[in-house]
Design an enzyme around this catalytic site. Structure first.
Site, PDB file in Angstrom:
ATOM      1  N   CYS A   1     -80.594  21.461 -25.792  1.00 22.86           N
ATOM      2  CA  CYS A   1     -81.790  21.679 -26.597  1.00 22.86           C
ATOM      3  C   CYS A   1     -82.111  23.157 -26.735  1.00 22.86           C
ATOM      4  O   CYS A   1     -82.812  23.578 -27.649  1.00 22.86           O
ATOM      5  CB  CYS A   1     -82.985  20.920 -26.018  1.00 22.86           C
ATOM      6  SG  CYS A   1     -83.393  21.381 -24.343  1.00 22.86           S
ATOM      7  N   PHE A   2     -81.617  23.964 -25.811  1.00 20.67           N
ATOM      8  CA  PHE A   2     -81.821  25.410 -25.916  1.00 20.67           C
ATOM      9  C   PHE A   2     -80.496  26.150 -26.165  1.00 20.67           C
ATOM     10  O   PHE A   2     -80.432  27.363 -26.039  1.00 20.67           O
ATOM     11  CB  PHE A   2     -82.472  25.947 -24.633  1.00 20.67           C
ATOM     12  CG  PHE A   2     -83.828  25.370 -24.358  1.00 20.67           C
ATOM     13  CD1 PHE A   2     -84.034  24.530 -23.274  1.00 20.67           C
ATOM     14  CD2 PHE A   2     -84.889  25.644 -25.196  1.00 20.67           C
ATOM     15  CE1 PHE A   2     -85.288  23.991 -23.018  1.00 20.67           C
ATOM     16  CE2 PHE A   2     -86.146  25.107 -24.954  1.00 20.67           C
ATOM     17  CZ  PHE A   2     -86.347  24.267 -23.860  1.00 20.67           C
TER      18      PHE A   2
END
Length: 794
Positions: A760-761
């Site tokens: 997600c990052f």
């Protein structure tokens, strides 16, 4: 003949003229003398003597005019309910003509009085369209426009300034579409333009008037229909503008080819397109050629053709001259500036973008003349690199570039993709946020509910995805959701799409999809989802079969197009087409114009044409039979599904249409945008979009890592990218299209641990390995579950 002298006092207390004439001269001759002396048109003159109006066919002696008689010149009043308007118009005209012939400069009181009368006239314009039209006709008939132009030619600067101010004030008062009828406004501005041009003036005021006329043409779309063309616009009025603009534009293009590059004139290019529009459309609607025009015209052409001969020649010569000049200029500018260089200068950007406007209009003109459209596109192929460069750099408004869809081969893939992307909404950070909370156990169903109920505004904003019972959010999760939903949509078990036997990545709609409840709604949902994946530049590893693509592009399907979708059907049809005619004519196969259709476990026969059951397939009609089979199996049977998919796709685009998008691209190019498999990943681009936390670029672990990645195969790099980001394939524009930078973090785990990812990052964590071989082994363990080969030697 008796020579006499008398006096004529101008209207509204103006100057007194001394007129000499013969007693046998008519009053009409006196009007002409006054016109020569003052410039006041004879049509607005009315002579009064001893309280009576003199008739034009009377002589001076008939009227009793003697030596030293005094006459009064007033404006001609017409029968109208706007008598006050006529009075003000005549007063204004009288003032202006008096100033034009005076031998002194206007004093301030004169200026104030003139401007006050003009203001009174302008504020009197009615709001009703019909009444305003009659009012403006009075304005034209009063000769005020001609008088103001005469004042503008004054040798006194102050007089010129006053006239300039008045003319601009009059034209600017027509800005509001609701205030006056545009056709009457056009006539007034045209009058100013003609008068200024006849006076030999081509300064800022003339250009202002001409541009204002252009704006009116753009606003009302003059000459859009046959009736309006002859009633409202005269080609003789517009042709002089076309001729002068074309000459100046040709000269301007030649200047750009000189040693000192000059920018194209924005005003000239836009004026050219505007004034060509009524001329081109008037010829198209009025000249009874029935099709395109063969130039030069034949001697036996119709009277209408003869009437438009000058227009036809003017348009043709302008087209040929400007096309050659434009191509030469583009070629030299391409060499001078270089297509690979970034153009930063704003003036250069504006200059280059004008070529697209000019080329669009030249394309429109080419359609009028027999064979010229082919000439135009042949020329465009010669400047393909320049044209693509212009489109990619400067194309912003889609409606200005639809003409390029007709011959998309004149653009490279980069140019075609740019036009296609322009049809999709731009995702802007900080805009509206549409949040979706998805249950993985019901991925397709829950995603369907969110997407099908979303408004276009929702989908044109940012999408926020969060899976239930999971903390991760961000671009990685969004991309994973897109990938999973699209895989579910095209999973044959869901009965929406069928995979091609020879290429399991390719899909086309399932004609039996009605076994699934709400199947048409799901196709609408699928269309929206594909449009969204393209909008967000996410590649899903799935592509369309040619039969599906061709229907979306509005094109016909041939037998060769169905080869991959149904190989047995293709083989069978080929055998029928290649079969010996005698065998087929003998009805040995027993073929009729029917086909079997299976629906919900039962079969039924469908006639392909009227009385198809009794129509034998023979050597003469077998082509028709094959075409009807293709039409039924690949078009008719899935028509509802394709229509719903297309409507869903179009609902996301900014054009509200789907065909332009698919027409703009070839199937192979759409494949690259949807799939991307097989594309190698640039390690240098990967490095340029990666940041470090806990590591420095110079650390040995970072050097080892990139050295190992450089030795990977294409498939291995894709696996590593997917592990790191949940992205199976990069967007067409590489890592820049991810919308976020990647990161490598130093992990506190022991060095014998595997790297971990936080997709997600876009973060990859690995320990500070003590050797390159250990790092290589750990990365190998990550990828070996997905591919059955090891990394190359370090």
């Amino acid at each position: 003949m008796n020579r006499i002298q008398f006096f004529v006092r101008l209207f509204s207390g103006g100057k007194t003229l001394v007129v000499q004439a013969d007693s046998t001269d008519s009053v009409e001759v006196i009007h002409e003398k006054i016109s020569l002396m003052t410039g006041i048109p004879t049509s607005v003159q009315r002579l009064i003597y001893q309280g009576k109006q003199l008739q034009v066919d009377q002589t001076i002696s008939d009227c009793g005019i003697n030596m030293e008689s005094n006459l009064q010149l007033v404006g001609r009043l017409r029968s109208t309910k706007y008598s006050h308007a006529w009075k003000l118009m005549n007063e204004l005209s009288s003032l202006i003509w008096g100033f034009c012939k005076s031998e002194f400069c206007l004093i301030q009181n004169d200026k104030d009085h003139l401007e006050n009368v003009l203001i009174q006239i302008l504020i009197m314009i009615p709001h009703d369209i019909d009444e305003a039209s009659e009012y403006l006709e009075i304005f034209i008939s009063s000769s005020v426009p001609a008088a103001l132009v005469m004042l503008y030619t004054s040798s006194y600067l102050d007089n010129k300034i006053v006239a300039d101010k008045c003319i601009r004030q009059i034209i600017n008062s027509f800005d509001s579409e609701s205030l006056t009828p545009m056709y009457s406004t056009y006539a007034i501005i045209l009058e100013f333009c003609k008068s200024l041009r006849e006076a030999g003036i081509e300064d800022d005021l003339y250009i202002f008037c001409r541009s204002s006329l252009r704006d009116i043409i753009d606003l009302v779309g003059i000459a859009r229909c046959e009736a309006d063309t002859k009633k409202f616009i005269s080609l003789q009025d517009v042709l002089p503008f076309v001729r002068e603009i074309a000459v100046k534009l040709h000269h301007n293009l030649n200047l750009t080819m000189g040693s000192t590059p000059l920018s194209l004139s924005c005003s000239l290019v836009h004026d050219f397109a505007a004034f060509m529009f009524p001329v081109r459309n008037a010829i198209w609607f009025q000249v009874p050629f029935g099709s395109t025009i063969t130039f030069p015209l034949m001697e036996n052409d119709t009277d209408d053709a003869e009437y438009y001969r000058e227009s036809i020649k003017c348009l043709y010569c302008s087209f040929r001259g400007l096309l050659e000049a434009t191509l030469s200029s583009l070629g030299l500018l391409e060499t001078r500036l270089g297509l690979k260089e970034e153009v930063e200068d704003v003036q250069v950007v504006q200059w280059w973008s004008l070529y697209l406007t000019l080329l669009k209009e030249l394309n429109n003109i080419s359609k009028l003349y027999t064979g010229m459209e082919n000439v135009f596109w042949q020329k465009m192929r010669q400047v393909k690199a320049s044209l693509c460069f212009l489109v990619v750099k400067f194309a912003t408004k889609l409606e200005d570039y639809g003409w390029l869809f007709e011959h998309k081969e004149v653009l490279s893939f980069e140019g075609r993709r740019h036009l296609a992307i322009m049809m999709l909404p731009e995702v802007i950070d900080g805009g509206g946020l549409y949040s979706m909370f998805i249950d993985r156990s019901q991925l397709l169903e829950s995603s369907f509910e969110y997407i099908i109920t979303a408004t276009r505004k929702n989908l044109h904003g940012c999408l926020f995805i969060k899976f239930k019972h999971e903390e991760a959010t961000g671009p990685g999760v969004l991309r994973e959701w897109f990938l999973l939903v699209c895989q579910a949509m095209f999973n044959p078990q869901n009965a929406l799409f069928v995979a091609c036997p020879n290429d399991r990545r390719r899909f086309f709609p399932n004609s039996a999809s009605k076994v699934k409840p709400l199947h048409l709604d799901y196709f609408w949902f699928s269309g929206r989802m594909i449009a969204l994946t393209l909008t967000h530049k996410i590649q899903i590893g799935i592509v369309f079969d040619r039969t599906f693509y061709l229907q979306l592009a509005g094109q016909d399907i041939t037998l060769e197009d169905v080869r991959d979708a149904d190989p047995p059907f293709y083989k069978s049809c080929k055998e029928i087409l290649e079969m010996d005619p005698e065998m087929l004519d003998g009805d040995n196969l027993g073929l009729r114009f029917i086909c079997d259709v299976e629906s919900l476990g039962s079969k039924k026969e469908i006639e392909l044409c009227p009385n198809g059951k009794d129509t034998i397939v023979d050597s003469k009609n077998r082509d028709e039979y094959i075409n009807l089979l293709i039409e039924h199996y690949f078009v008719t049977s899935v028509a509802d599904q394709v229509a719903c998919f297309a409507n869903g796709f179009a609902d996301v685009t900014i054009t509200s249409e789907h065909q332009p998008f698919f027409r703009c691209l070839n199937l192979e190019e759409l494949d690259l945008m949807l799939d991307g498999s097989g594309n190698d990943i640039s390690v240098e681009d990967w490095k340029a979009h990666t940041d470090y936390s806990g590591y420095n670029k110079s650390d040995c672990q970072i050097s080892w890592f990139w050295k190992i990645v450089e030795c990977m195969s294409v498939e291995q790099r894709n696996v590593l990218l997917f592990f790191w980001t949940s992205i199976k394939f990069l967007p067409p524009d590489g890592f820049a299209g991810l919308g976020s930078r990647l990161k490598i973090h130093k992990s506190s785990a022991p060095s014998d641990h595997l790297p971990t990812s936080q997709t997600c990052f876009y973060s990859l964590r690995f320990p500070p390995y003590k050797s390159e071989s250990i790092m290589q082994d750990r990365l190998h363990m990550i990828t070996q579950e997905h591919i059955g080969c090891s990394f190359g030697s370090s």
